[in-house]
Design a protein around this motif. Structure first.
Motif, mmCIF file in Angstrom:
data_model
loop_
_atom_site.group_PDB
_atom_site.id
_atom_site.type_symbol
_atom_site.label_atom_id
_atom_site.label_comp_id
_atom_site.label_asym_id
_atom_site.label_seq_id
_atom_site.Cartn_x
_atom_site.Cartn_y
_atom_site.Cartn_z
ATOM 1 N N SER A 72 -12.261 33.565 20.510
ATOM 2 C CA SER A 72 -12.358 34.097 19.157
ATOM 3 C C SER A 72 -13.320 33.246 18.339
ATOM 4 C CB SER A 72 -10.983 34.110 18.478
ATOM 5 O OG SER A 72 -10.119 35.032 19.087
ATOM 6 N N TYR B 277 -9.113 33.912 12.956
ATOM 7 C CA TYR B 277 -7.977 33.240 13.591
ATOM 8 C C TYR B 277 -6.735 33.198 12.714
ATOM 9 C CZ TYR B 277 -9.557 29.123 10.881
ATOM 10 O OH TYR B 277 -9.929 28.267 9.880
ATOM 11 N N GLN B 278 -6.805 33.786 11.517
ATOM 12 C CA GLN B 278 -5.651 33.760 10.621
ATOM 13 C C GLN B 278 -4.438 34.429 11.244
ATOM 14 O OE1 GLN B 278 -5.414 32.138 7.557
ATOM 15 N NE2 GLN B 278 -3.241 32.623 7.900
ATOM 16 N N TRP B 279 -4.682 35.480 12.043
ATOM 17 C CA TRP B 279 -3.560 36.184 12.675
ATOM 18 C C TRP B 279 -2.746 35.249 13.572
ATOM 19 C CZ3 TRP B 279 -2.895 36.609 17.939
ATOM 20 C CH2 TRP B 279 -3.987 36.231 18.733
ATOM 21 N N GLU C 115 -6.445 44.321 23.305
ATOM 22 C CA GLU C 115 -5.544 43.771 22.295
ATOM 23 C C GLU C 115 -5.024 42.415 22.771
ATOM 24 O OE1 GLU C 115 -4.777 44.850 19.273
ATOM 25 O OE2 GLU C 115 -6.144 46.553 19.522
ATOM 26 N N ASP D 212 -0.604 33.051 11.474
ATOM 27 C CA ASP D 212 0.537 33.836 10.987
ATOM 28 C C ASP D 212 1.614 33.956 12.065
ATOM 29 O OD1 ASP D 212 -0.774 34.184 8.583
ATOM 30 O OD2 ASP D 212 -1.539 36.187 9.086
ATOM 31 N N GLU D 213 1.194 34.203 13.303
ATOM 32 C CA GLU D 213 2.168 34.281 14.401
ATOM 33 C C GLU D 213 2.876 32.944 14.603
ATOM 34 O OE1 GLU D 213 3.240 36.797 15.964
ATOM 35 O OE2 GLU D 213 1.788 38.323 15.389
#
Length: 312
Positions: A170, A177-179, A230, A182-183
């Motif tokens: 990424s 990379y914010q996702w 995904e 968040d995870e």
């Protein structure tokens, strides 16, 4: 002997600091950008060079200073100093005592050091037991790294390589990379553990991108394993100096079943090796509360490093 040793406080330029850590693998807590990220949270940072009797720099130590018990000052050197030349254990012991004695802070004060290697600490009092980490020597050949994998770990990797998983990377922009951060926050809330605040990671990355010193290649590395385009799993690493450090990881149920983290970590090892990093630190292990994570990290072929503790 110790009277001939000395320290220099906040006199080492960033370029020299970065160059030293490019030559000697060191934990990210001793990385210049880590200190800068903490400064932005209100902490005070002091960077010290240890000088041997000949006047040559033999070690570097980054201290984080914070108020303690309202009137005192607390100075913490985490996983340092970084020894920039070969040193005997007696030499390190003298240098550490000099460091504690010569660090000028107003009283009352508390100076704490957590060294990054097993060693005796005469003249110091241990106030907390040490933790452990797992490190992989990336200077080995690819064949040697592959042979060093635990058999079951390697079998999981082979199965993942034959699956529909696709290894990729990424970008380094926050939106890319914010996702993953968040995870990670969801995982921390569910499993009740703590780690570096995401905001601190972002500030560390920002400083790396702005830096014009010797660590131009440093910064975040985010690798993924995708299923049907995904993300099925991902890992984030901090690349700093000669070392890279595993930071966080996430996996979906499908990724976990397919061995996605085995695929990511193996390919990350090869990518980081190709970039010139000599050591990969997989982070802390706790065989009691995190036996599964410990087995995974040790199965990747790393060596267990037991630190002696926190000393004052």
């Amino acid at each position: 002997m110790s009277k001939h040793w000395s320290i220099s406080v906040d006199q080492t330029p960033r370029a020299r600091w970065d160059a030293a850590l490019n030559a000697v693998p060191a934990p990210y807590q001793q990385d210049w950008s880590y200190g800068e990220a903490l400064v932005r949270t209100g902490a005070q940072v002091t960077r010290i060079a240890l000088n041997d009797p000949s006047g040559n720099i033999c070690g570097l130590a980054q201290f984080i200073l914070r108020p303690f018990a309202m009137i005192a000052r607390f100075a913490l050197c985490t996983y340092g100093p970084v020894w920039v030349r070969p040193m005997t254990e007696p030499e390190k012991q003298v240098a550490l005592r000099t460091l504690r004695r010569e660090l000028k802070l107003r009283w009352p004060r508390l100076v704490a050091i957590t060294v990054d290697e097993p060693m005796e600490m005469p003249g110091f009092k241990r106030v907390m037991t040490g933790d452990a980490t797992v490190r992989i020597e990336l200077t080995k050949s690819e064949d040697e790294l592959r042979a060093g994998l635990d058999g079951k770990w390697r079998n999981r990797l082979v199965a993942a390589e034959k699956s529909e998983l696709k290894f990729t990377s990424s970008g380094h922009k926050p939106g890319q990379y914010q996702w993953l951060l968040d995870e990670e926050l969801k995982q921390r809330a569910k499993k009740k553990y703590h780690g570096l605040p995401p905001s601190l990671v972002e500030r560390w990355q920002e400083d790396k991108q702005r830096a014009k010193g010797a660590d131009k290649r440093g910064g975040l590395r985010i690798y993924r394993a995708d299923l049907d385009k995904e993300p099925a799993a991902a890992m984030m690493f901090l690349a700093h100096g000669a070392m890279a450090t595993y930071h966080i990881g996430w996996s979906s149920d499908e990724g976990r079943k397919a061995g996605a983290h085995n695929l990511i970590l193996w390919n990350a090892m090869l990518r980081l090796k190709e970039e010139g990093y000599s050591v990969l630190d997989l982070g802390g292990v706790n065989t009691a509360s995190g036996a599964g994570i410990a087995r995974f990290k040790l199965g990747a072929g790393g060596s267990l490093i037991q630190r002696p503790g926190v000393f004052v």
